[in-house]
Design an enzyme around this catalytic site. Structure first.
Site, PDB file in Angstrom:
ATOM      1  N   GLU A   1      -3.434 -13.674  -3.614  1.00 16.03           N
ATOM      2  CA  GLU A   1      -2.435 -12.619  -3.806  1.00 16.03           C
ATOM      3  C   GLU A   1      -1.191 -12.846  -2.951  1.00 16.03           C
ATOM      4  O   GLU A   1      -0.920 -12.131  -1.992  1.00 16.03           O
ATOM      5  CB  GLU A   1      -3.035 -11.249  -3.518  1.00 16.03           C
ATOM      6  CG  GLU A   1      -3.797 -11.106  -2.203  1.00 16.03           C
ATOM      7  CD  GLU A   1      -4.289  -9.691  -1.972  1.00 16.03           C
ATOM      8  OE1 GLU A   1      -3.495  -8.742  -2.163  1.00 16.03           O
ATOM      9  OE2 GLU A   1      -5.459  -9.537  -1.598  1.00 16.03           O
TER      10      GLU A   1
ATOM     11  N   HIS B   1       0.808  -1.217   0.000  1.00 15.53           N
ATOM     12  CA  HIS B   1       0.000   0.000   0.000  1.00 15.53           C
ATOM     13  C   HIS B   1       0.843   1.269   0.000  1.00 15.53           C
ATOM     14  O   HIS B   1       0.392   2.313   0.455  1.00 15.53           O
ATOM     15  CB  HIS B   1      -0.938  -0.004   1.220  1.00 15.53           C
ATOM     16  CG  HIS B   1      -1.823  -1.211   1.285  1.00 15.53           C
ATOM     17  ND1 HIS B   1      -2.302  -1.719   2.474  1.00 15.53           N
ATOM     18  CD2 HIS B   1      -2.312  -2.016   0.304  1.00 15.53           C
ATOM     19  CE1 HIS B   1      -3.049  -2.788   2.233  1.00 15.53           C
ATOM     20  NE2 HIS B   1      -3.063  -2.986   0.923  1.00 15.53           N
TER      21      HIS B   1
ATOM     22  N   GLU C   1      -3.337  -6.717  -9.366  1.00 12.80           N
ATOM     23  CA  GLU C   1      -1.978  -6.415  -8.914  1.00 12.80           C
ATOM     24  C   GLU C   1      -1.003  -7.353  -9.624  1.00 12.80           C
ATOM     25  O   GLU C   1      -1.264  -8.544  -9.746  1.00 12.80           O
ATOM     26  CB  GLU C   1      -1.882  -6.569  -7.391  1.00 12.80           C
ATOM     27  CG  GLU C   1      -2.873  -5.659  -6.663  1.00 12.80           C
ATOM     28  CD  GLU C   1      -2.921  -5.892  -5.159  1.00 12.80           C
ATOM     29  OE1 GLU C   1      -1.950  -6.460  -4.619  1.00 12.80           O
ATOM     30  OE2 GLU C   1      -3.925  -5.515  -4.543  1.00 12.80           O
TER      31      GLU C   1
END
Length: 403
Positions: free
Chosen positions: A358, A232, A262
């Protein structure tokens, strides 16, 4: 001069085109009412972004004021600040009451007008802070406050067919954002320029798919070099250098719903250690997607993927859980915390859940192969497996970008 405490904006323009059908919104509200009836709850005051949006289709902008959705056994009423005019009413599936700034505690005055003889009021224990709880107790000393956050989260975890269609279209738009990122990448280009190009592409596509929707909150994080070490980390103006590890993170937002794409990339080239670590992460990503099937336990999935990293002596560089739920959530809307691919989450996957895979490794700057490696797909759990709604490619074959 005495100013009014409430103002009526109902009827100020026609209702906006809703994101979902009336039947879908009624289903959500009735599910909460069923829980309320079972637990002897007279009404529920929702205060979070995610629950208000999920149950009413109204996404508020707090800006220093309080908002709410009062759901009783027959009606649903959003509570909004006068600064917003009639927009909350136009967006709410239900009624609306608007309070003014002209007198202290008008927000609680609005609640009082909706609660009548309520004795047991459901509130979100995970969202109501100490200040708001103290004020609720002060204004409504006759009420008992009970938690409704956990139950409402469980309801949101299983998506309807309409939600899955909505999320799938958003995932398509995230793929377009990824393609725009790749298009903009080049040596000497600033991270911010890549992010802007991606975000513009997604917003324009959202406007085509939802021509009457609100355009807000879609964004892109694009990171290079050292900036990739955190998932982030904000965008900076750092210029891309040849050989940089890169990370794209595309987040289209529509009606409070959030999806993500992503990917790990490299600028022009990647060395042997880069390629090895990237390949391991892609192997874990591939295996993780195979494990996302009904009946699988989140903690068991995490443990099996841990063993893969451990085999390559990379487990110590894993930086967070392997995935999480999707729906009405984002970095400030909230999260269905009961559905996370972590060792401490024992939720069993069910059809209708939407979850990411992820895996991420963060290799420290002083080691060969340094940087953050992260792949991210979104999968819908089906009766007999899963449906991967992310289509963007990944891995060295596709994402070593020649600028």
């Amino acid at each position: 001069m005495q100013r009014q405490r409430l103002v009526d904006f109902q009827g100020n323009g026609a209702k906006a085109k809703p994101t979902f059908s009336d039947a879908e919104m009624q289903r959500r509200q009735e599910a909460v009412r069923g829980y309320m009836a079972e637990h002897n709850i007279d009404a529920a005051l929702f205060t979070s972004y995610h629950n208000i949006c999920y149950l009413s289709d109204f996404l508020y902008c707090q800006f220093g004021r309080r908002y709410g959705l009062l759901l009783d056994h027959t009606t649903a009423t959003s509570i909004s600040a006068g600064i917003d005019g009639g927009q909350p009413w136009r967006r709410t599936f239900g009624n609306n009451v608007t309070y003014t700034d002209w007198q202290k505690d008008n927000y609680f005055h609005a609640i009082e007008g909706l609660t009548g003889n309520v004795k047991r009021l459901g509130i979100e224990f995970d969202h109501v802070n100490l200040d708001l709880l103290a004020l609720l107790k002060h204004h409504f000393p006759q009420m008992e406050f009970v938690d409704i956050a956990e139950a409402s989260m469980q309801m949101r975890m299983i998506k309807s067919n309409e939600e899955i269609v909505h999320i799938t279209e958003m995932a398509r738009i995230a793929d377009l954002g990824g393609a725009a990122c790749v298009e903009a990448i080049g040596v000497g280009v600033g991270e911010h320029e890549v992010a802007l190009h991606s975000t513009q592409a997604m917003v324009r596509e959202i406007a085509k798919s939802w021509p009457e929707g609100e355009l807000l909150d879609t964004w892109t994080w694009f990171q290079s070099g050292l900036n990739t070490d955190g998932a982030h980390n904000p965008v900076t103006s750092k210029a891309i250098e040849s050989g940089d590890i890169l990370s794209l993170n595309c987040f289209p937002m529509v009606a409070g719903y959030y999806v993500a794409l992503e990917r790990t990339l490299f600028s022009e080239s990647a060395n042997t250690e880069n390629l090895h670590i990237w390949d391991v992460n892609c192997q874990v990503h591939d295996r993780g997607k195979e494990l996302l099937v009904p009946g699988a336990k989140c903690s068991d999935i995490a443990k099996e993927l841990n063993s893969m990293y451990e085999e390559y002596q990379l487990l110590q560089y894993r930086s967070f859980g392997y995935g999480h739920s999707f729906g009405v959530l984002c970095h400030y809307y909230g999260r269905e915390a009961g559905l996370e691919l972590r060792e401490d989450c024992d939720t069993v996957l069910e059809p209708g859940m939407v979850i990411s895979m992820e895996p991420m490794l963060t290799i420290p700057e002083d080691r060969n192969g340094a940087g953050g490696y992260r792949e991210h797909d979104i999968l819908v759990i089906t009766e007999d497996g899963n449906d991967n709604i992310t289509g963007f490619p990944y891995g060295p074959e596709h994402l070593i970008v020649k600028g």
